[in-house]
Design a protein around this motif. Structure first.
Motif, PDB file in Angstrom:
ATOM      1  N   GLU A 604       0.848  -1.199   0.000  1.00 30.15           N
ATOM      2  CA  GLU A 604       0.000   0.000   0.000  1.00 30.15           C
ATOM      3  C   GLU A 604       0.882   1.246   0.000  1.00 30.15           C
ATOM      4  N   MET A 605       0.460   2.235  -0.771  1.00 31.71           N
ATOM      5  CA  MET A 605       1.170   3.516  -0.726  1.00 31.71           C
ATOM      6  C   MET A 605       0.157   4.654  -0.905  1.00 31.71           C
ATOM      7  N   PRO A 606       0.491   5.849  -0.469  1.00 32.56           N
ATOM      8  CA  PRO A 606      -0.455   6.962  -0.567  1.00 32.56           C
ATOM      9  C   PRO A 606      -0.854   7.230  -2.014  1.00 32.56           C
ATOM     10  N   LYS A 607      -2.112   7.554  -2.189  1.00 27.18           N
ATOM     11  CA  LYS A 607      -2.594   7.903  -3.518  1.00 27.18           C
ATOM     12  C   LYS A 607      -2.261   9.358  -3.836  1.00 27.18           C
ATOM     13  N   PRO A 608      -2.087   9.677  -5.121  1.00 32.86           N
ATOM     14  CA  PRO A 608      -1.803  11.072  -5.501  1.00 32.86           C
ATOM     15  C   PRO A 608      -2.939  11.996  -5.064  1.00 32.86           C
ATOM     16  N   VAL A 660      -2.495  17.608   6.191  1.00 29.36           N
ATOM     17  CA  VAL A 660      -2.130  16.850   7.390  1.00 29.36           C
ATOM     18  C   VAL A 660      -2.499  15.375   7.215  1.00 29.36           C
ATOM     19  N   ALA A 661      -3.696  15.119   6.673  1.00 26.50           N
ATOM     20  CA  ALA A 661      -4.146  13.738   6.478  1.00 26.50           C
ATOM     21  C   ALA A 661      -3.255  12.997   5.492  1.00 26.50           C
ATOM     22  N   LYS A 662      -2.872  13.680   4.429  1.00 30.15           N
ATOM     23  CA  LYS A 662      -2.029  13.028   3.419  1.00 30.15           C
ATOM     24  C   LYS A 662      -0.634  12.746   3.975  1.00 30.15           C
TER      25      LYS A 662
END
Length: 673
Positions: A604-608, A660-662
């Motif tokens: 899993e990795m952060p989405k753009p 902040v969330a990202k």
């Protein structure tokens, strides 16, 4: 200061200002009326978090004519101490004006009482005159300082004093709002028909009472007239129509400083006065005191404690000759003089526009902002450079009033220089300021340049780029350990702030503190480049390490922003009443490249993400992607608009919430089965 003396031939001038409203009590508030309920009070219902509360605050300004024309200001204030952190409310400072010729305002009848409840009885402790101290703030202002005696949690304190002034320009302002709640705040002014004052109001809280009524009064006068070679004392009385103004606010909440607010003085609820016209009778033409910037400029350039300091600077000639020897380029001369002042003069931390003695400051190598930058201006002029003093209001002091001259709205001096068709705003108070850059405190709207014939407003903006660029190449181990090399680059304001921090702490102490990056993180082999070369990018290089577990884990969680994540929103309030002022544009770019551990898949990795405010006022982009077998994470923040209105607060707060969330999202790696 305008100090005309009243003459006996004054005629009655009537002012029609509307109809009075009921409720103007002749004697609304007196010392010594503290009740048992006041002393038993343990919290303030409208704000239970309050450490103290102003129960009553009354100010009254009036004119008298028995010693020429004088202003008299009286104040009585009563405060309840509710918590330990409210004990500072027992400290009072009373400013009063002093001129170099010896004339001064008089602070009289200072009376203070502390009330405590002891064994069920009210006990009074009176302020001793010996506990009142005088302190010099600058060339024109002195301070009476005192601390109320015997103050503890539960105390009620009262203070009263009177200020008598010959300076009719100094009609006292009134603050209805403080850093603690105010139950009742009232200001009364009896305006006589000879002076017109502009009223300037601040803040968002409404008046509980706003009243004006006419009272016909007879006032005694006394003055000294010149008759030939003799001086004759004359006395009498005059009748006049006095406009009695009354302003009241009640239940005013404490003023709370919010992030990115330039100055509380611009937004706190208060009223100020500016003398605009003097006219003693219809036969005389009116004298307009404010509104004329050309006269303002000429008068201040002649003022001994300001422009007069630039007229006799022969003592600087030898110093300048040494600085510019062999230099033919004017800009090089300016830079040489600027560097000399920065290196040889030490700013004492005081903001001022006046100076008693510029030569003394030069000899002592120490001075206020005015002395440092007037000296810079004087040296540049000796070098043949077109340099002019510029008045500035620092961010903490509030924005200057631009529609008419008010000297009180300025508190700082810089130098405005014209060289080769270009203009530079220069400040020599800080050793780490690059040439042409202003400190953050000066980035506050516009400054007034004292340049013949009439002066001019000049925007206080820096030409430098403000940016923070962070990049790193890192390796994730199966144990969760993260190691890598990082480079941080700073330009403009971030560079100034970093350099000042390093200089204040000392390089060794700074590096030692910098090495401790927080829980689980350590910075090693820290190297700082271009610390003294102010025109170059400040750069910091170091090795970053995060400890891992003892054995390889089946799942690895990595925060890709490392130690640079924005972990909380600076805008916490649900609503906001005041503008948001960033002062300068913001440009922050973080680029991190990760080598993933062998035997692990990217689970899993952060989405753009891209978040943009209307008009491209601000933009945040975040991208995580695989490139050539490595994971690259890029976070970029741009604040392009420096001032946001309160109506834009909701959008800006949500913008930061998303950032902040990202930044909180993690990379998840799973060990292959």
């Amino acid at each position: 200061m305008y100090t005309n003396v009243l003459k006996p031939w004054l005629v009655v001038l009537l002012l029609v200002v509307g109809v009075s409203t009921p409720g103007y009590s002749d004697n609304p508030f007196k010392m010594g009326q503290v009740t048992a309920e006041d002393l038993k009070m343990i919290s303030y219902a409208p704000d239970t978090s309050a450490s103290a509360v102003v129960l009553h605050d009354l100010g009254e300004s009036s004119f008298s004519f028995t010693k020429g024309t004088q202003l008299q200001f009286k104040r009585i204030i009563r405060i309840k101490i509710l918590k330990k952190n409210g004990l500072d409310e027992a400290d009072f400072v009373i400013p009063y004006y002093v001129q170099k010729d010896g004339r001064r305002e008089e602070v009289r009848n200072i009376k203070g009482v502390t009330y405590n409840m002891e064994s069920g009885k009210q006990v009074k402790i009176e302020l001793d005159d010996k506990a009142i101290f005088d302190e010099k703030r600058d060339a024109n202002w002195r301070l009476k300082k005192l601390t109320m005696p015997g103050v503890k949690v539960g105390s009620v304190i009262e203070l009263s004093y009177t200020i008598t002034s010959d300076f009719i320009k100094l009609l006292r302002e009134w603050e209805f709002q403080h850093n603690i709640p105010v139950k009742w705040s009232e200001y009364r002014v009896g305006m006589v028909p000879f002076f017109d004052y502009k009223q300037i109001t601040y803040g968002v809280h409404p008046y509980h009472i706003k009243d004006a009524k006419i009272e016909h009064k007879t006032a005694a006068y006394s003055y000294t007239d010149d008759v030939g070679y003799a001086k004759v004392d004359k006395n009498g009385s005059i009748s006049m129509a006095v406009v009695q103004y009354q302003w009241v606010m009640k239940d005013v909440p404490a003023f709370t400083a919010e992030p990115y607010l330039s100055s509380a003085s611009d937004y706190i609820s208060k009223i100020e006065f500016e003398l605009s016209k003097v006219q003693y009778n219809d036969d005389q033409p009116p004298r307009y005191v404010s509104g004329d910037w050309e006269s303002f400029t000429k008068e201040l350039l002649k003022e001994e404690e300001f422009g007069g300091q630039l007229t006799n600077t022969a003592y600087l000639k030898k110093t300048v000759e040494g600085l510019v020897a062999g230099k033919t380029d004017s800009l090089e001369k300016v830079k040489a003089v600027m560097e000399y002042v920065k290196s040889n003069m030490r700013w004492n931390g005081k903001n001022s526009i006046y100076t008693d003695n510029l030569r003394k400051a030069f000899d002592n190598r120490l001075g206020s902002a005015s002395e440092v930058n007037l000296l810079l201006t004087a040296l540049l002029r000796e070098a043949g450079v077109a340099a002019h003093p510029m008045l500035v209001s620092t961010r903490e002091h509030g924005r200057p009033v631009m529609n008419s001259p008010m000297i009180s709205k300025f508190n700082y001096v810089i130098s405005y220089v014209s060289v080769g068709g270009k203009n530079y705003s220069l400040d020599a108070t800080e050793q780490d300021l690059p040439f042409g850059m202003l400190p953050m405190r000066c980035l506050n709207g516009k400054g007034w340049v004292f340049q013949a014939p009439a002066g001019k407003w000049v925007p206080l903006t820096g030409s430098e780029k403000n940016a923070q660029l962070v990049s790193g190449n890192l390796k994730i181990q199966p144990t969760g350990e993260v190691t890598g090399a990082l480079t941080e680059k700073y330009l403009g304001v971030p560079a100034l702030q970093a350099r000042s921090s390093i200089r204040n702490k000392g390089k060794e102490t700074y590096i030692k503190e910098f090495a401790n990056a927080g829980p689980d993180w350590v910075r090693k082999d820290v190297k700082i480049h271009n610390l003294e070369n102010l025109q170059e990018t400040l750069k910091t290089e170091y090795q970053l390490n995060r400890t891992g577990e003892g054995e390889p884990a089946s799942l690895l969680y990595v925060s890709p922003m490392l130690t640079h994540a924005l972990d909380e929103n600076p805008f916490k309030l649900a609503t906001r009443q005041f503008p948001i002022d960033f002062a300068t544009p913001v440009d922050e770019t973080y680029t991190f490249t990760y080598q993933l551990p062998e035997g692990y898949d990217l689970e899993e990795m952060p989405k753009p993400a891209t978040v943009t405010l209307p008009g491209n006022a601000a933009k945040f982009t975040y991208v995580a992607q695989m490139i050539n077998g490595q994971l690259q994470v890029v976070s970029k923040l741009n604040i392009n608009k420096t001032l946001f209105e309160a109506s834009e607060y909701g959008n800006l707060r949500e913008f930061y919430n998303r950032m902040v969330a990202k930044h909180a999202e993690k990379i998840v790696l799973k060990k292959k089965s």
